[in-house]
Design a protein around this motif. Structure first.
Motif, mmCIF file in Angstrom:
data_model
loop_
_atom_site.group_PDB
_atom_site.id
_atom_site.type_symbol
_atom_site.label_atom_id
_atom_site.label_comp_id
_atom_site.label_asym_id
_atom_site.label_seq_id
_atom_site.Cartn_x
_atom_site.Cartn_y
_atom_site.Cartn_z
ATOM 1 N N VAL A 265 0.839 -1.208 0.000
ATOM 2 C CA VAL A 265 0.000 0.000 0.000
ATOM 3 C C VAL A 265 0.865 1.246 0.000
ATOM 4 C CG1 VAL A 265 -1.607 1.384 1.390
ATOM 5 C CG2 VAL A 265 -2.034 -1.046 1.044
ATOM 6 N N LYS A 266 1.923 1.255 0.803
ATOM 7 C CA LYS A 266 2.788 2.440 0.865
ATOM 8 C C LYS A 266 3.471 2.699 -0.466
ATOM 9 C CE LYS A 266 5.047 1.151 4.618
ATOM 10 N NZ LYS A 266 6.002 1.206 5.753
ATOM 11 N N LEU A 267 3.975 1.642 -1.105
ATOM 12 C CA LEU A 267 4.595 1.817 -2.413
ATOM 13 C C LEU A 267 3.557 2.242 -3.452
ATOM 14 C CD1 LEU A 267 7.087 1.549 -4.245
ATOM 15 C CD2 LEU A 267 6.461 -0.850 -4.610
ATOM 16 N N SER A 268 2.362 1.641 -3.381
ATOM 17 C CA SER A 268 1.299 1.972 -4.325
ATOM 18 C C SER A 268 0.861 3.417 -4.186
ATOM 19 C CB SER A 268 0.096 1.053 -4.104
ATOM 20 O OG SER A 268 0.416 -0.282 -4.389
ATOM 21 N N MET A 269 0.774 3.904 -2.956
ATOM 22 C CA MET A 269 0.326 5.280 -2.755
ATOM 23 C C MET A 269 1.334 6.269 -3.312
ATOM 24 S SD MET A 269 -2.650 5.097 -1.693
ATOM 25 C CE MET A 269 -2.857 6.876 -1.513
ATOM 26 N N GLY A 270 2.631 5.946 -3.188
ATOM 27 C CA GLY A 270 3.636 6.811 -3.811
ATOM 28 C C GLY A 270 3.456 6.867 -5.315
ATOM 29 N N SER A 271 3.185 5.705 -5.916
ATOM 30 C CA SER A 271 2.940 5.645 -7.353
ATOM 31 C C SER A 271 1.673 6.402 -7.715
ATOM 32 C CB SER A 271 2.818 4.188 -7.802
ATOM 33 O OG SER A 271 3.979 3.461 -7.487
ATOM 34 N N ALA A 272 0.628 6.233 -6.890
ATOM 35 C CA ALA A 272 -0.656 6.877 -7.170
ATOM 36 C C ALA A 272 -0.540 8.394 -7.115
ATOM 37 C CB ALA A 272 -1.706 6.390 -6.175
ATOM 38 N N VAL A 273 0.155 8.889 -6.095
ATOM 39 C CA VAL A 273 0.309 10.340 -5.970
ATOM 40 C C VAL A 273 1.047 10.898 -7.186
ATOM 41 C CG1 VAL A 273 1.456 12.173 -4.653
ATOM 42 C CG2 VAL A 273 0.193 10.371 -3.461
ATOM 43 N N MET A 274 2.094 10.205 -7.623
ATOM 44 C CA MET A 274 2.849 10.676 -8.782
ATOM 45 C C MET A 274 1.961 10.798 -10.017
ATOM 46 S SD MET A 274 5.937 8.840 -10.932
ATOM 47 C CE MET A 274 4.758 8.013 -12.003
ATOM 48 N N LEU A 275 1.220 9.728 -10.331
ATOM 49 C CA LEU A 275 0.410 9.735 -11.548
ATOM 50 C C LEU A 275 -0.826 10.610 -11.397
ATOM 51 C CD1 LEU A 275 0.294 8.630 -14.390
ATOM 52 C CD2 LEU A 275 -1.089 6.740 -13.543
ATOM 53 N N CYS A 276 -1.432 10.593 -10.203
ATOM 54 C CA CYS A 276 -2.633 11.406 -9.998
ATOM 55 C C CYS A 276 -2.337 12.892 -10.166
ATOM 56 C CB CYS A 276 -3.203 11.162 -8.605
ATOM 57 S SG CYS A 276 -4.119 9.625 -8.460
ATOM 58 N N LEU A 277 -1.209 13.338 -9.655
ATOM 59 C CA LEU A 277 -0.853 14.746 -9.791
ATOM 60 C C LEU A 277 -0.717 15.134 -11.258
ATOM 61 C CD1 LEU A 277 1.731 15.118 -6.883
ATOM 62 C CD2 LEU A 277 -0.610 16.008 -6.956
ATOM 63 N N GLU A 278 -0.276 14.184 -12.090
ATOM 64 C CA GLU A 278 -0.173 14.442 -13.522
ATOM 65 C C GLU A 278 -1.547 14.385 -14.196
ATOM 66 O OE1 GLU A 278 2.597 11.601 -15.008
ATOM 67 O OE2 GLU A 278 4.290 12.380 -13.855
ATOM 68 N N THR A 279 -2.335 13.360 -13.854
ATOM 69 C CA THR A 279 -3.659 13.192 -14.469
ATOM 70 C C THR A 279 -4.592 14.325 -14.096
ATOM 71 O OG1 THR A 279 -3.375 10.790 -14.371
ATOM 72 C CG2 THR A 279 -5.608 11.614 -14.725
ATOM 73 N N TRP A 280 -4.576 14.704 -12.819
ATOM 74 C CA TRP A 280 -5.491 15.748 -12.346
ATOM 75 C C TRP A 280 -5.117 17.126 -12.872
ATOM 76 C CZ3 TRP A 280 -5.164 13.938 -6.562
ATOM 77 C CH2 TRP A 280 -5.811 12.708 -6.447
ATOM 78 N N TYR A 281 -3.878 17.289 -13.279
ATOM 79 C CA TYR A 281 -3.395 18.614 -13.678
ATOM 80 C C TYR A 281 -4.269 19.198 -14.795
ATOM 81 C CZ TYR A 281 0.150 22.185 -14.752
ATOM 82 O OH TYR A 281 0.832 23.359 -14.958
ATOM 83 N N PHE A 282 -4.412 18.464 -15.880
ATOM 84 C CA PHE A 282 -5.231 18.965 -16.976
ATOM 85 C C PHE A 282 -6.716 18.699 -16.747
ATOM 86 C CE2 PHE A 282 -1.119 19.049 -19.081
ATOM 87 C CZ PHE A 282 -1.184 20.284 -19.727
ATOM 88 N N GLN A 283 -7.046 17.814 -15.819
ATOM 89 C CA GLN A 283 -8.429 17.646 -15.400
ATOM 90 C C GLN A 283 -8.912 18.930 -14.728
ATOM 91 O OE1 GLN A 283 -8.857 14.417 -12.664
ATOM 92 N NE2 GLN A 283 -11.053 14.657 -12.413
ATOM 93 N N ILE A 284 -8.043 19.551 -13.938
ATOM 94 C CA ILE A 284 -8.391 20.812 -13.275
ATOM 95 C C ILE A 284 -8.640 21.903 -14.299
ATOM 96 C CG2 ILE A 284 -7.429 22.642 -11.803
ATOM 97 C CD1 ILE A 284 -6.099 20.378 -10.173
ATOM 98 N N LEU A 285 -7.923 21.847 -15.427
ATOM 99 C CA LEU A 285 -8.135 22.817 -16.496
ATOM 100 C C LEU A 285 -9.581 22.794 -16.970
ATOM 101 C CD1 LEU A 285 -7.026 24.823 -18.607
ATOM 102 C CD2 LEU A 285 -6.298 22.873 -19.982
ATOM 103 N N VAL A 286 -10.153 21.598 -17.113
ATOM 104 C CA VAL A 286 -11.543 21.476 -17.546
ATOM 105 C C VAL A 286 -12.488 22.024 -16.481
ATOM 106 C CG1 VAL A 286 -13.359 19.841 -18.208
ATOM 107 C CG2 VAL A 286 -11.028 19.510 -19.027
ATOM 108 N N LEU A 287 -12.220 21.729 -15.211
ATOM 109 C CA LEU A 287 -13.073 22.225 -14.141
ATOM 110 C C LEU A 287 -13.037 23.748 -14.058
ATOM 111 C CD1 LEU A 287 -12.244 19.597 -11.364
ATOM 112 C CD2 LEU A 287 -14.267 19.694 -12.830
ATOM 113 N N ILE A 288 -11.859 24.340 -14.231
ATOM 114 C CA ILE A 288 -11.742 25.800 -14.200
ATOM 115 C C ILE A 288 -12.483 26.413 -15.383
ATOM 116 C CG2 ILE A 288 -10.135 27.747 -14.332
ATOM 117 C CD1 ILE A 288 -8.063 26.022 -12.897
#
Length: 498
Positions: A265-288
């Motif tokens: 879980v700890k290793l997975s969460m590190g991976s998730a945070v890395m990719l989520c920060l990238e995925t959400w970046y342009f997702q936020i563009l749509v929300l804005i």
């Protein structure tokens, strides 16, 4: 002796690459010509089918939005808001957690520890399934969440209907992503592409029947997409159980998969945070974009651009997967020179492809929106945004590949910190200032976010090309030893494979 056969098949070309790079008796030009040819052959076997697979998977999602778009502009905006605002949240989180399997399986396969791959697959599936359950609550509360952040009520209401139909897809993600990474680590990619192709054909026919013939609208389109993902999962499971190529890495269900879950879980969460920060970046563009004046036009135009970006991003994701597998396998096998050389080749090829994509999009900018939805206003707005889309596509030629290298090496936590600084401390605030304070609208917001992406790419380039690959080999060996120690001695499997 049965377990030695895959090693010879899997590592012969890889060892040849390392030997060629280490052979100082050859002239410099001869050595690197041979090395480039070997690497391109290895890369093509991974990247080409991976690109096709991700492209087909994304085509299912995009075709669903296209069906929604031909119901009307409002329905298209709602489907895109539901996709970008809610669905990508779950996709990014679970795909990111699945990339931990990519690190561990890639390095274990390179090191010849085949039986550990099946245990990592089962452990990841358990963890991702548990994490997918709270995401269902987010889907159920999607209308309230979208309204709470300021989205237009009518669009948010329709978007929530679309999202409700995607709830089964969340659970499919939890099973699909670990399977996908498990197969990719063994360089088994073509069967996944063939499964995706067959599923896409079924998906298109079912979507037409559901939306037009049965008249089920947005909800029907979303349900068909969820069912299509489960079809892919079922086909992949059958392949693993029946294929001889997985005979050494899949030995049946094992109790050991339930041990060491917290460490995973700890290793997975590190991976998730890395990719989520990238995925959400342009997702936020749509929300804005939904907060600007004339939000429906802004969402329609931006959603067309983001749909094109997402479709072509699958090419970058294919190279991302290839980079991760190549680097992970080479590091696990102790081939430091081959790992470093692979990084250079895969980045170069990906960048060339990205530049070609950008030129094609710019040449078709005045007509490309009509594939998704009608309206001259939307077409003009899309044409105006296409130069920004072209810049984003070029960046996609490097950034995802560098992230793939990070996954292959296990640098997820470090990249997560880089993403926070570049994307959320610099990119989004600068974009909001340009968009709202200086009245540049969606173009200002997008320019600011591009600035953050450029900063992140430059940092990853600097770190990657200053890496001591001999040290990475030692780290990989220590990591695999530690993870294997956390697994109790293998006893009887829960379910033996025939």
């Amino acid at each position: 002796m049965r377990q030695e056969a895959p090693a010879a098949a899997a590592h012969s070309s890889s060892s040849e690459l390392e030997n060629v790079l280490a052979n100082t008796d050859l002239a410099w030009s001869t050595r690197y010509k041979k090395a480039i040819w070997i690497e391109l052959k290895l890369l093509s076997k991974l990247a080409a089918p991976a690109v096709v697979m991700y492209l087909l998977n994304n085509s299912m999602s995009m075709s669903t939005r296209i069906f929604a778009g031909h119901l009307g502009n409002l329905e298209f905006a709602a489907a895109c808001l539901g996709n970008q605002g809610i669905q990508l949240f779950a996709y990014g989180l679970l795909l990111g957690m699945g990339s931990a399997v990519e690190t561990l399986c890639g390095q274990a396969y390179g090191a010849g520890r085949y039986e550990m791959l099946g245990i990592y697959l089962q452990r990841a599936t358990v963890v991702l399934t548990l994490f997918s359950l709270p995401l269902v609550a987010i889907y159920l509360l999607s209308r309230q969440l979208l309204v709470a952040i300021g989205e237009e009520r009518e669009v948010a209401k329709l978007a929530s209907v679309f999202v409700y139909g995607l709830i089964p897809q969340v659970l499919a993600y939890a099973v699909n992503f670990p399977i996908q990474k498990f197969l990719q680590a063994q360089c088994i990619v073509t069967p996944g592409a063939m499964i995706s192709l067959a599923t896409l054909a079924v998906h298109l026919a079912a979507s037409w029947a559901t939306v037009w013939w049965m008249g089920m609208g947005l909800l029907g389109a979303a349900l068909v997409l969820s069912i299509s993902w489960w079809i892919m999962v079922a086909a992949q499971v059958v392949y693993i159980l029946k294929s001889q190529r997985c005979r050494d890495t899949w030995r049946g269900l094992r109790w050991e998969a339930l041990t060491g879950v917290w460490e995973f879980v700890k290793l997975s969460m590190g991976s998730a945070v890395m990719l989520c920060l990238e995925t959400w970046y342009f997702q936020i563009l749509v929300l804005i974009a939904g907060l600007l004046e004339d939000p429906q036009l802004s969402l329609d135009a931006l959603s067309v651009c983001m749909s094109i970006n997402a479709l072509l991003f699958t090419v970058a994701i294919g190279f991302n997967a290839a980079a991760s597998v190549r680097v992970g396998n080479e590091i696990g096998a102790g081939h430091s020179r081959a790992a470093a050389f692979s990084v250079v080749v895969v980045n170069s090829v990906s960048l060339v492809v990205a530049v070609i994509e950008a030129f094609v999009v710019l040449s078709q900018r005045h007509v490309i929106s009509y594939v998704f939805t009608g309206g001259e206003r939307v077409a003009d707005a899309v044409a105006d945004l296409c130069p920004l889309l072209a810049v984003t596509l070029v960046l996609n030629g490097l950034q995802p590949v560098l992230s793939g290298v990070a996954v292959g090496c296990g640098w997820q936590a470090y990249v997560a910190y880089v993403n926070i600084g570049c994307y959320y401390v610099v990119g989004i605030p600068v974009g909001c200032v340009l968009g709202f304070k200086f009245n540049l609208g969606i173009k200002g917001i997008w320019w600011g976010m591009i600035g953050g992406a450029i900063m992140q790419t430059l940092i990853l380039l600097f770190v990657t090309f200053r890496t001591d690959w001999d040290k990475e080999v030692e780290k990989a060996k220590e990591r695999l030893d530690r993870w294997e120690d956390n697994t109790t001695p293998i006893k009887e499997p829960l379910l033996l494979k025939e």
